[in-house]
Scaffold this active site. Structure first.
Site, PDB file in Angstrom:
ATOM      1  N   ARG A 255     -11.114 -23.397 -14.303  1.00 50.27           N
ATOM      2  CA  ARG A 255     -11.088 -22.780 -15.584  1.00 50.27           C
ATOM      3  C   ARG A 255     -11.080 -24.111 -16.581  1.00 50.27           C
ATOM      4  NH1 ARG A 255      -7.596 -17.427 -14.789  1.00 50.27           N
ATOM      5  NH2 ARG A 255      -9.178 -16.009 -15.072  1.00 50.27           N
TER       6      ARG A 255
ATOM      7  N   LYS B 109     -10.002   0.968  -6.801  1.00 48.71           N
ATOM      8  CA  LYS B 109      -9.668   2.299  -7.494  1.00 48.71           C
ATOM      9  C   LYS B 109     -10.863   2.722  -8.434  1.00 48.71           C
ATOM     10  CE  LYS B 109      -4.675   1.812  -8.512  1.00 48.71           C
ATOM     11  NZ  LYS B 109      -3.919   1.405  -9.571  1.00 48.71           N
TER      12      LYS B 109
ATOM     13  N   GLY C  84     -12.758 -12.237 -11.776  1.00 50.84           N
ATOM     14  CA  GLY C  84     -11.728 -11.938 -10.985  1.00 50.84           C
ATOM     15  C   GLY C  84     -12.074 -11.668  -9.526  1.00 50.84           C
TER      16      GLY C  84
ATOM     17  N   GLY D 103     -10.897  -8.893 -16.491  1.00 49.35           N
ATOM     18  CA  GLY D 103     -10.577  -7.751 -17.468  1.00 49.35           C
ATOM     19  C   GLY D 103     -11.393  -7.659 -18.528  1.00 49.35           C
TER      20      GLY D 103
HETATM   21  P1  AMP Z   1     -10.408  -4.318  -7.569  1.00 46.64           P
HETATM   22  O1  AMP Z   1      -9.057  -5.248  -8.185  1.00 46.64           O
HETATM   23  O2  AMP Z   1     -10.329  -3.162  -8.341  1.00 46.64           O
HETATM   24  O3  AMP Z   1     -11.496  -5.305  -7.992  1.00 46.64           O
HETATM   25  O4  AMP Z   1     -10.154  -4.346  -6.392  1.00 46.64           O
HETATM   26  C1  AMP Z   1     -10.136  -5.434  -5.400  1.00 46.64           C
HETATM   27  C2  AMP Z   1      -9.316  -5.046  -4.128  1.00 46.64           C
HETATM   28  O5  AMP Z   1      -9.655  -4.009  -3.531  1.00 46.64           O
HETATM   29  C3  AMP Z   1      -9.399  -6.347  -3.089  1.00 46.64           C
HETATM   30  O6  AMP Z   1      -8.228  -7.054  -2.927  1.00 46.64           O
HETATM   31  C4  AMP Z   1      -9.861  -5.621  -1.696  1.00 46.64           C
HETATM   32  O7  AMP Z   1      -9.174  -5.900  -0.652  1.00 46.64           O
HETATM   33  C5  AMP Z   1      -9.454  -4.062  -1.926  1.00 46.64           C
HETATM   34  N1  AMP Z   1     -10.346  -3.021  -1.297  1.00 46.64           N
HETATM   35  C6  AMP Z   1     -11.645  -3.065  -1.188  1.00 46.64           C
HETATM   36  N2  AMP Z   1     -12.209  -2.076  -0.529  1.00 46.64           N
HETATM   37  C7  AMP Z   1     -11.030  -1.600  -0.068  1.00 46.64           C
HETATM   38  C8  AMP Z   1     -10.680  -0.497   0.830  1.00 46.64           C
HETATM   39  N3  AMP Z   1     -11.968  -0.198   1.680  1.00 46.64           N
HETATM   40  N4  AMP Z   1      -9.609  -0.235   1.192  1.00 46.64           N
HETATM   41  C9  AMP Z   1      -8.481  -0.978   0.740  1.00 46.64           C
HETATM   42  N5  AMP Z   1      -8.626  -1.847  -0.177  1.00 46.64           N
HETATM   43  C10 AMP Z   1      -9.877  -2.244  -0.432  1.00 46.64           C
END
Ligand code: AMP
Length: 403
Positions: A38, A204, A357, A381
């Site tokens: 950064r 999510k 991210g 974000g």
């Molecule tokens: P996000 O912050 O929404 O981009 O989510 C990223 C996180 O989702 C990462 O740390 C991954 O380890 C987790 N992740 C991705 N796929 C899965 C999965 N199938 N089950 C559990 N965690 C997951």
């Protein structure tokens, strides 16, 4: 020396080694910074302004100090690193200088061309909910500045004094980094070349609902992996074992699939997944068809057949936007899906944008340099909010770009 002065908001919120110990001055050393990406990303704007004869004062934050000073969140190590990268001494300006009656931040520069103010979040007005308090701090910061430059893309979605209020007080421009981010997102949001493939993953569905709704108007194809895929698979009636499912979003998932069909957007969900008993228990990980997920395991990555299908769609796209890993890429046994998708996006000849991210971290973990993509965003974000179609508060008052 020139008397033109530019106040620049940058994103120096770098990861620090928690185990590092402070030097005799009480501050962490520059070597405690574990990734200075950064700081490097801000160099073009700083150099450009310096070369154009501006005296430059930089404002940034580190962590969430909640209005309290603490030596572990001081920007001193960052000032030291910046000085090394620029190859010149820079002034480290204490926050007391903001209020000093004997002059402005710029008078604290002395003979230096560039200065960095201490962590602005040590002042509680920076993140205050009161418009008045934020404006008050912005006025003190901008005293004697001829121009404000916003170059911290990681903070453009924040309604904070040094991001938002300040831009209403003096002529405000986007710095080179923010301008590059805006131009990349403008292209994928407003004039994407087709076929346009959107790849979504991550933890999510609830974080991505608005992104899906917004992009269904322009995308041709939506590829869904990561934990969020299991909510869609469950919504279609499949048994997904212990995989993460957001039960309160099953109806939303159904509704989004119906909306995609109505808008003629092709949606690909995984056809096979890598399963194991838990993210921390990779022994015995193996892949199964999504119709055959045993009840006691969870899906932690997309499987090889799915990688093939996703990669094929991606390689033939003219525009690709990717946000969210395909699995628990932090664990090698569950990283192949994310790395396979990363490779396909790198191989795609079209315009490719990687969200900030986790997704940016994942392409780096795959060993792919940023120059393999049209754009790797520096803001997680902020990039998500742009993809949701929001107008970001920090960008609203920027009338021009630094050129
Ligand atoms: P996000 O912050 O929404 O981009 O989510 C990223 C996180 O989702 C990462 O740390 C991954 O380890 C987790 N992740 C991705 N796929 C899965 C999965 N199938 N089950 C559990 N965690 C997951």
């Amino acid at each position: 020396m020139s008397n033109k002065s530019a106040l620049v908001r940058v994103d120096f919120n770098v990861p620090m080694d928690n185990g590092a110990s402070a030097g005799s001055d009480g501050y962490l050393p520059a070597s405690a910074i574990t990734d200075d990406g950064r700081i490097r990303a801000a160099l073009p704007t700083i150099k450009k302004l310096s070369d154009d004869g501006f005296r430059v004062v930089l404002v940034a934050h580190l962590g969430r100090p909640k209005g309290e000073s603490s030596s572990s969140l001081s920007l001193k190590p960052i000032a030291d690193r910046l000085s090394e990268l620029l190859g010149e001494s820079i002034a480290f300006i204490p926050l007391t200088q903001i209020k000093a009656s004997n002059g402005s931040l710029f008078s604290a520069l002395g003979n230096a061309r560039v200065g960095l103010v201490e962590n602005i979040r040590f002042d509680s007005r920076e993140t205050s909910k009161s418009d008045e308090e934020r404006l008050d701090l912005a006025k003190e910061l901008v005293r004697d500045a001829d121009m404000f430059i916003l170059d911290g893309f990681g903070v453009v979605h924040r309604k904070q004094a040094s991001v938002t209020e300040i831009a209403s007080l003096v002529p405000a421009k986007a710095g080179l980094l923010v301008a590059k981010e805006m131009s990349a997102f403008d292209q994928v949001l407003n004039s994407p070349a087709h076929p346009y493939v959107v790849v979504l993953g991550g933890a999510k569905v609830s974080d991505k609902i608005q992104v899906i709704r917004n992009l269904l108007d322009s995308a041709d194809t939506l590829l869904i992996g990561g934990a969020m895929a299991f909510t869609f698979l469950a919504a279609q009636g499949l048994e997904v074992g212990k995989s993460l499912v957001e039960h309160d979003h099953l109806e939303t998932a159904k509704e989004l699939l119906a909306l995609a069909e109505q808008k003629r957007v092709k949606v690909f969900l995984p056809s096979d997944v890598v399963v194991a008993t838990a993210p921390g228990a990779p022994d015995g990980a193996h892949h199964v068809a999504v119709t055959q997920i045993p009840p006691q395991v969870m899906g932690l990555d997309i499987g090889p057949a799915t990688v093939e299908v996703f990669a094929d769609q991606i390689r033939n796209a003219s525009t690709v936007v990717w946000n969210g890993p395909m699995g628990v890429f932090e664990v090698p046994a569950f990283a192949k899906g994310t790395f396979g998708v990363a490779q396909a996006v790198a191989d795609c000849k079209g315009f490719t944008v990687i969200g900030g991210g986790d997704t940016a971290a994942a392409v780096r973990a795959a060993g792919l340099d940023d120059d393999r993509f049209s754009h790797v965003s520096t803001g997680g974000g902020a990039s998500l909010e742009l993809l949701e179609g929001k107008t970001l508060p920090g960008l609203a008052n920027l009338k021009e770009h630094l050129t």
